[in-house]
Design a protein around this motif. Structure first.
Motif, PDB file in Angstrom:
ATOM      1  N   VAL A   8      86.686  61.179  41.539  1.00  0.00           N
ATOM      2  CA  VAL A   8      87.048  62.573  41.782  1.00  0.00           C
ATOM      3  C   VAL A   8      86.209  63.398  40.811  1.00  0.00           C
ATOM      4  CG1 VAL A   8      88.892  64.275  41.785  1.00  0.00           C
ATOM      5  CG2 VAL A   8      89.394  61.910  42.425  1.00  0.00           C
ATOM      6  N   ARG A   9      85.306  64.208  41.361  1.00  0.00           N
ATOM      7  CA  ARG A   9      84.405  65.018  40.538  1.00  0.00           C
ATOM      8  C   ARG A   9      84.833  66.481  40.582  1.00  0.00           C
ATOM      9  NH1 ARG A   9      79.444  61.989  39.811  1.00  0.00           N
ATOM     10  NH2 ARG A   9      79.482  60.187  41.181  1.00  0.00           N
ATOM     11  N   TYR A  10      84.496  67.204  39.513  1.00  0.00           N
ATOM     12  CA  TYR A  10      84.762  68.637  39.433  1.00  0.00           C
ATOM     13  C   TYR A  10      83.431  69.361  39.363  1.00  0.00           C
ATOM     14  CZ  TYR A  10      89.575  67.358  38.604  1.00  0.00           C
ATOM     15  OH  TYR A  10      90.830  66.845  38.745  1.00  0.00           O
ATOM     16  N   VAL A  11      83.284  70.402  40.175  1.00  0.00           N
ATOM     17  CA  VAL A  11      82.028  71.134  40.279  1.00  0.00           C
ATOM     18  C   VAL A  11      82.289  72.606  39.978  1.00  0.00           C
ATOM     19  CG1 VAL A  11      80.132  71.768  41.808  1.00  0.00           C
ATOM     20  CG2 VAL A  11      81.210  69.516  42.037  1.00  0.00           C
ATOM     21  N   GLY A  12      81.598  73.129  38.976  1.00  0.00           N
ATOM     22  CA  GLY A  12      81.699  74.542  38.621  1.00  0.00           C
ATOM     23  C   GLY A  12      82.761  74.811  37.567  1.00  0.00           C
ATOM     24  N   GLY A  13      82.652  75.971  36.951  1.00  0.00           N
ATOM     25  CA  GLY A  13      83.642  76.412  35.983  1.00  0.00           C
ATOM     26  C   GLY A  13      83.742  75.522  34.760  1.00  0.00           C
ATOM     27  N   LEU A  15      85.485  72.915  34.110  1.00  0.00           N
ATOM     28  CA  LEU A  15      85.622  71.475  34.331  1.00  0.00           C
ATOM     29  C   LEU A  15      84.362  70.848  34.926  1.00  0.00           C
ATOM     30  CD1 LEU A  15      89.257  71.246  35.757  1.00  0.00           C
ATOM     31  CD2 LEU A  15      88.479  70.992  33.391  1.00  0.00           C
ATOM     32  N   ASP A  16      83.291  71.638  35.071  1.00  0.00           N
ATOM     33  CA  ASP A  16      82.062  71.148  35.693  1.00  0.00           C
ATOM     34  C   ASP A  16      81.573  69.871  35.005  1.00  0.00           C
ATOM     35  OD1 ASP A  16      79.918  71.459  37.591  1.00  0.00           O
ATOM     36  OD2 ASP A  16      78.632  71.935  35.886  1.00  0.00           O
ATOM     37  N   GLY A  17      81.312  68.853  35.818  1.00  0.00           N
ATOM     38  CA  GLY A  17      80.820  67.588  35.293  1.00  0.00           C
ATOM     39  C   GLY A  17      81.908  66.575  34.993  1.00  0.00           C
ATOM     40  N   ARG A  18      83.158  66.994  34.984  1.00  0.00           N
ATOM     41  CA  ARG A  18      84.253  66.051  34.723  1.00  0.00           C
ATOM     42  C   ARG A  18      84.365  65.092  35.905  1.00  0.00           C
ATOM     43  NH1 ARG A  18      90.613  67.482  33.530  1.00  0.00           N
ATOM     44  NH2 ARG A  18      91.407  65.436  34.110  1.00  0.00           N
ATOM     45  N   VAL A  19      84.604  63.815  35.610  1.00  0.00           N
ATOM     46  CA  VAL A  19      84.804  62.807  36.644  1.00  0.00           C
ATOM     47  C   VAL A  19      86.048  62.004  36.294  1.00  0.00           C
ATOM     48  CG1 VAL A  19      83.850  60.770  37.792  1.00  0.00           C
ATOM     49  CG2 VAL A  19      82.328  62.615  37.080  1.00  0.00           C
ATOM     50  N   ASP A  20      86.989  61.949  37.200  1.00  0.00           N
ATOM     51  CA  ASP A  20      88.169  61.104  37.051  1.00  0.00           C
ATOM     52  C   ASP A  20      87.967  59.878  37.925  1.00  0.00           C
ATOM     53  OD1 ASP A  20      89.364  62.986  35.406  1.00  0.00           O
ATOM     54  OD2 ASP A  20      90.523  63.892  37.024  1.00  0.00           O
ATOM     55  N   THR A  21      88.277  58.708  37.391  1.00  0.00           N
ATOM     56  CA  THR A  21      88.159  57.463  38.135  1.00  0.00           C
ATOM     57  C   THR A  21      89.549  56.932  38.435  1.00  0.00           C
ATOM     58  OG1 THR A  21      86.112  56.965  36.968  1.00  0.00           O
ATOM     59  CG2 THR A  21      87.162  55.152  38.117  1.00  0.00           C
TER      60      THR A  21
END
Length: 65
Positions: A8-13, A15-21
């Motif tokens: 689960v990736r986050y794009v923008g703002g 949280l941009d670049g955060r990845v939950d596995t």
């Protein structure tokens, strides 16, 4: 990370670049994630909307409207 992991990736703002596995594809994901900043100033709220990505799982993209 194993081949069965669901990303689960986050794009923008903020949280941009955060990845939950996650260990597997979740039964249900929230359509919108709300992120609230409370760091010594005014409260800032960002909304991320769910979008599916066939390559790796899904991503939450910053709502721009």
């Amino acid at each position: 990370m194993s081949p069965q992991d669901y990303l689960v990736r986050y794009v923008g703002g903020p949280l941009d670049g955060r990845v939950d596995t996650l260990p597997s594809s979740p039964e249900s994901l929230k359509e919108t994630v709300t992120h609230v900043h409370l760091h010594g100033g005014p409260k800032i709220v960002h909304h991320y909307d769910l979008h599916y990505a066939v390559e790796y799982g899904c991503e939450y993209r910053l709502r721009t409207d």
